[in-house]
Design a protein around this motif. Structure first.
Motif, short mmCIF file in Angstrom:
data_model
loop_
_atom_site.label_atom_id
_atom_site.label_comp_id
_atom_site.label_asym_id
_atom_site.label_seq_id
_atom_site.Cartn_x
_atom_site.Cartn_y
_atom_site.Cartn_z
N GLY A 225 15.94 6.05 0.18
CA GLY A 225 14.82 6.80 0.72
C GLY A 225 13.51 6.42 0.05
O GLY A 225 12.48 6.27 0.70
N VAL A 226 13.58 6.25 -1.29
CA VAL A 226 12.38 5.85 -2.04
C VAL A 226 11.95 4.46 -1.60
O VAL A 226 10.75 4.20 -1.36
CB VAL A 226 12.66 5.87 -3.55
CG1 VAL A 226 11.51 5.23 -4.32
CG2 VAL A 226 12.87 7.30 -4.03
N LEU A 227 12.94 3.56 -1.44
CA LEU A 227 12.60 2.21 -0.98
C LEU A 227 11.98 2.25 0.41
O LEU A 227 11.05 1.50 0.71
CB LEU A 227 13.85 1.32 -0.99
CG LEU A 227 14.41 1.01 -2.38
CD1 LEU A 227 15.60 0.05 -2.25
CD2 LEU A 227 13.35 0.42 -3.29
N ALA A 228 12.51 3.15 1.26
CA ALA A 228 11.96 3.25 2.62
C ALA A 228 10.51 3.68 2.56
O ALA A 228 9.65 3.15 3.28
CB ALA A 228 12.77 4.25 3.44
N MET A 229 10.21 4.64 1.68
CA MET A 229 8.83 5.10 1.55
C MET A 229 7.92 3.95 1.11
O MET A 229 6.87 3.70 1.71
CB MET A 229 8.73 6.26 0.56
CG MET A 229 7.28 6.64 0.27
SD MET A 229 7.10 7.95 -0.96
CE MET A 229 7.46 7.07 -2.47
N ILE A 230 8.35 3.25 0.04
CA ILE A 230 7.51 2.17 -0.48
C ILE A 230 7.35 1.07 0.57
O ILE A 230 6.25 0.57 0.81
CB ILE A 230 8.10 1.62 -1.80
CG1 ILE A 230 8.02 2.71 -2.87
CG2 ILE A 230 7.37 0.36 -2.24
CD1 ILE A 230 8.73 2.37 -4.15
N GLY A 231 8.47 0.75 1.24
CA GLY A 231 8.40 -0.27 2.29
C GLY A 231 7.43 0.12 3.40
O GLY A 231 6.62 -0.68 3.86
N LEU A 232 7.48 1.41 3.78
CA LEU A 232 6.59 1.90 4.83
C LEU A 232 5.13 1.73 4.41
O LEU A 232 4.29 1.28 5.21
CB LEU A 232 6.88 3.37 5.12
CG LEU A 232 5.95 4.03 6.14
CD1 LEU A 232 6.24 3.52 7.54
CD2 LEU A 232 6.09 5.55 6.10
N TYR A 233 4.83 2.08 3.16
CA TYR A 233 3.44 1.94 2.70
C TYR A 233 2.99 0.49 2.72
O TYR A 233 1.86 0.19 3.09
CB TYR A 233 3.27 2.55 1.30
CG TYR A 233 2.97 4.02 1.37
CD1 TYR A 233 1.66 4.47 1.46
CD2 TYR A 233 3.99 4.96 1.38
CE1 TYR A 233 1.38 5.82 1.54
CE2 TYR A 233 3.72 6.31 1.46
CZ TYR A 233 2.41 6.74 1.55
OH TYR A 233 2.13 8.07 1.65
N VAL A 234 3.89 -0.42 2.32
CA VAL A 234 3.52 -1.83 2.33
C VAL A 234 3.23 -2.29 3.76
O VAL A 234 2.21 -2.94 4.03
CB VAL A 234 4.64 -2.69 1.70
CG1 VAL A 234 4.35 -4.17 1.89
CG2 VAL A 234 4.77 -2.37 0.22
N GLY B 211 9.74 10.62 12.54
CA GLY B 211 11.16 10.40 12.81
C GLY B 211 11.86 9.74 11.62
O GLY B 211 12.97 10.13 11.24
N LEU B 212 11.17 8.77 11.02
CA LEU B 212 11.72 8.12 9.81
C LEU B 212 11.84 9.15 8.69
O LEU B 212 12.86 9.20 7.98
CB LEU B 212 10.81 6.95 9.38
CG LEU B 212 11.21 6.27 8.07
CD1 LEU B 212 12.54 5.55 8.21
CD2 LEU B 212 10.12 5.30 7.61
N ALA B 213 10.80 9.99 8.55
CA ALA B 213 10.84 11.04 7.52
C ALA B 213 12.04 11.95 7.75
O ALA B 213 12.70 12.38 6.80
CB ALA B 213 9.54 11.85 7.55
#
Lengths: 257, 353
Positions: B202-211, B259-261
């Motif tokens: 989940g943390v990786l998804a957040m960081i990936g989304l920001y990038v 939806g991702l959240a």
């Protein structure tokens, strides 16, 4: 000679105000046509109809003989009509090159551009810088600085450069020298003649009679929402023109077409 | 060349050097200019200061890879929602419905697998579709009917909240029931260790989304158009941007990110509880965006600042917990940070005034 851009019977009403009352308009290839008129005569509405920002209620606009029904400025731009608006239409927080390429960004070649949709910043900045220094309009240190950090005259320069760089058929300039000093105004006038030399006709809206009479080939006088007359600036004086547009005198040798 | 008029003839003798001004900018002025060109710096400085402060106050206990990664896990869901919120706020809008869109989306994902026995793929697609559709409705009302975003999303916030509770009958789905059906909904809860640090997907998804969003906002035409529309919509329209399309796309994208959240949230919480629909996720997302330096007037700010803004709230919450402070202090300090962030935003804007 066929007019490159013409309009017949344009009508535009805003509620009970009639801004355009069956107005006609003709722009010949390669000429500089000045549009003058009192405040509220409908100049701005006429220009906005020609560049797609306003949809007229009646009438038709033809570009090179083809009937055009622009519903937004993008269509007019794609057809080769480029406009410098009075309010400049720049985004203050974006950089100079972002503004010049707004809505027609250059993408990188290859996969980065087609799949990742990556912008080619370098190419856009280079072209923007070339264009600005070619015009010699200003002394800008940093092409990626935000437009809001520029002075009024510099902003005007960016807007004029944008139109001059992309206009392929017609360039419309609404009060391009209004915010400029003597020197910068002179540059813009030279630029207008430059654009003409490339064979592109220009519509110049201005309240500055000396400028109008200096560069224009013909002068379109707009009064009460319609074309009153088109005069040759070499045969009429500035005071004649002012008299016509304010209704003090009626032109005798008014060109009908 | 045009013939200069009489009074202009002296121009040939005019000075041709570029205007030079004595550079006597004070340190403060320079700071203002620096912050104007790099809007993510303020939240970054505040974040580092907070980490330093709690690091000194609690030493090893706070300043450990374990604690810092735990904060990341705690903020992942709000961080993703804040990213969605940021896109909308950059267009000079606001999305009050973003939180309830997420809850409706995960309720649908859960119901699809638990109640209807659908495969996980169908459930996820349904969840994303509903979230994207809710965003599209917001975008349509804002761009086509020209209603103010605050009013539109205030309305859809209530509507979606009610739909969510009516549809789900406020029944919580237990983690075991969901896991029994499929492991896929909990995939973002999977964690792995790098030394003492614990990282979840989940943390990786957040960081990936920001990038990805940072790239989109800065290196694609669509991203620049979002800024232009928020900055001055009339100018953007005249410059040839289809502002209504950009607005609709932005709200729809915000819905999809919600939806991702939702998916990440299932992984984080385990169970799926419709009653969380009353949580103020929308305000938490706005808070993170504002502290992150996004201007509510639109067109200004960096999405990386929002990541720092999210972490600021997380670090403050964790640090004050460790100091055994009353939890209300966190609420109070968040309020101070919001006002401080907006005050700094106003000051930085004066750079051009």
């Amino acid at each position: 000679m066929e007019p490159i851009l013409s309009a017949r019977g344009l009508v535009k009403r805003y509620g009970r105000v009639t801004a355009l009352d069956h107005a006609d308009f003709d722009l010949m290839p390669g000429e500089i046509l000045a549009v003058i008129g009192d405040n509220g005569a409908g100049k701005s509405t006429l220009i906005k109809a020609l560049c797609g920002a306003v949809n007229p209620d009646e009438g038709e606009i033809r570009l090179e003989g083809q009937v055009m029904n622009f519903t937004n400025p993008m269509q007019a731009r794609n057809a080769g009509i480029e406009t410098v608006y009075q309010n400049l239409a720049l985004s203050p927080a974006l950089s100079i090159s972002d503004n010049m390429f707004l809505g027609r960004e250059i993408r990188k070649k290859g996969l980065a551009g087609s799949v990742l949709r990556m912008l080619d910043r370098g190419a856009m900045e280079k072209r923007a810088r070339d264009k600005l220094s070619e015009l010699g309009l200003m002394t800008i240190q940093n092409i990626s600085q935000a437009v809001e950090t520029l002075s009024g005259g510099q902003r005007q320069g960016v807007a004029v450069a944008r139109a001059a760089a992309f206009g392929s058929k017609v360039v419309i300039m609404d009060e391009p020298t209004a915010a400029l000093g003597v020197k910068e105004s002179r540059r813009v006038l030279e630029l207008i003649l430059d654009v003409k030399k490339r064979g592109i006709p220009i519509i110049l809206i201005s309240h500055n009679m000396p400028h109008v009479f200096e560069v224009a080939d013909r002068v379109h006088i707009h009064r009460l929402g319609r074309r009153l007359a088109v005069i040759n600036p070499k045969e009429h004086s500035m005071s004649d023109a002012v008299a016509y547009m304010t209704g003090a005198k009626v032109p005798e040798g008014a060109v009908a077409a | 060349m045009s013939q200069p008029q009489e009074f202009e003839k002296v121009l040939t003798g005019s000075v041709t050097t570029v205007a030079q001004f004595e550079d006597h900018k004070s340190g403060l002025k320079r700071l203002q200019h620096f912050l104007h060109s790099s809007p993510a710096m303020v939240p970054l400085i505040v974040l580092l200061a907070l980490i330093l402060f709690f690091g000194i106050a609690k030493g090893e206990k706070f300043f450990s890879a374990y604690t810092l990664t735990l904060i990341m896990q705690q903020v992942a869901v709000v961080g993703i929602l804040a990213a969605a919120q940021t896109l909308v706020v950059l267009t000079a809008g606001i999305d009050l419905a973003i939180g309830v869109i997420m809850v409706l989306s995960f309720v649908i994902m859960g119901n699809m697998v638990v109640s209807y026995g659908m495969p996980a793929g169908v459930a996820l697609i349904a969840g994303f579709l509903v979230a994207g559709f809710c965003g599209w409705v917001n975008g349509f009302l804002v761009s086509k009917l020209k209603l103010p975003p605050f009013i539109v999303t205030l309305g859809t916030w209530n509507i979606i909240m009610a739909i969510c509770l009516i549809y789900s009958e406020n029944a919580t789905m237990r983690e075991a029931d969901v896991t029994a059906a499929t492991p896929w909904l909990h995939i973002f809860g999977i964690s792995f260790k790098i030394g003492p640090a614990v990282v979840t997907l989940g943390v990786l998804a957040m960081i990936g989304l920001y990038v990805v969003l940072w790239y989109m906002l800065n290196y694609t035409a669509f991203g620049r158009h979002i800024y232009a529309v928020g900055d001055d919509p009339d100018a953007a329209e005249l410059a040839g941007i289809r502002t209504s399309k950009v607005l609709t796309a932005t709200y729809t994208l915000a819905g999809l990110i919600a939806g991702l959240a939702a998916w990440v949230s299932i992984g984080r919480n385990g169970s799926i509880s419709p009653s969380t629909v009353v949580t103020d996720f929308n305000l938490q997302a706005i808070t993170a965006a504002v502290i992150g330096g996004i201007s509510l007037f639109g067109g200004r700010g960096s999405i990386l600042g929002v990541l720092f803004g999210t972490l600021i709230v997380g670090v403050m919450s964790m640090g004050l917990n460790m100091l055994n402070a009353d939890p209300q202090w966190k609420v109070l300090l968040t309020g101070v940070l919001i006002i401080g962030a907006v005050a700094i935003d106003q000051w930085i804007r004066k750079v051009s005034g």
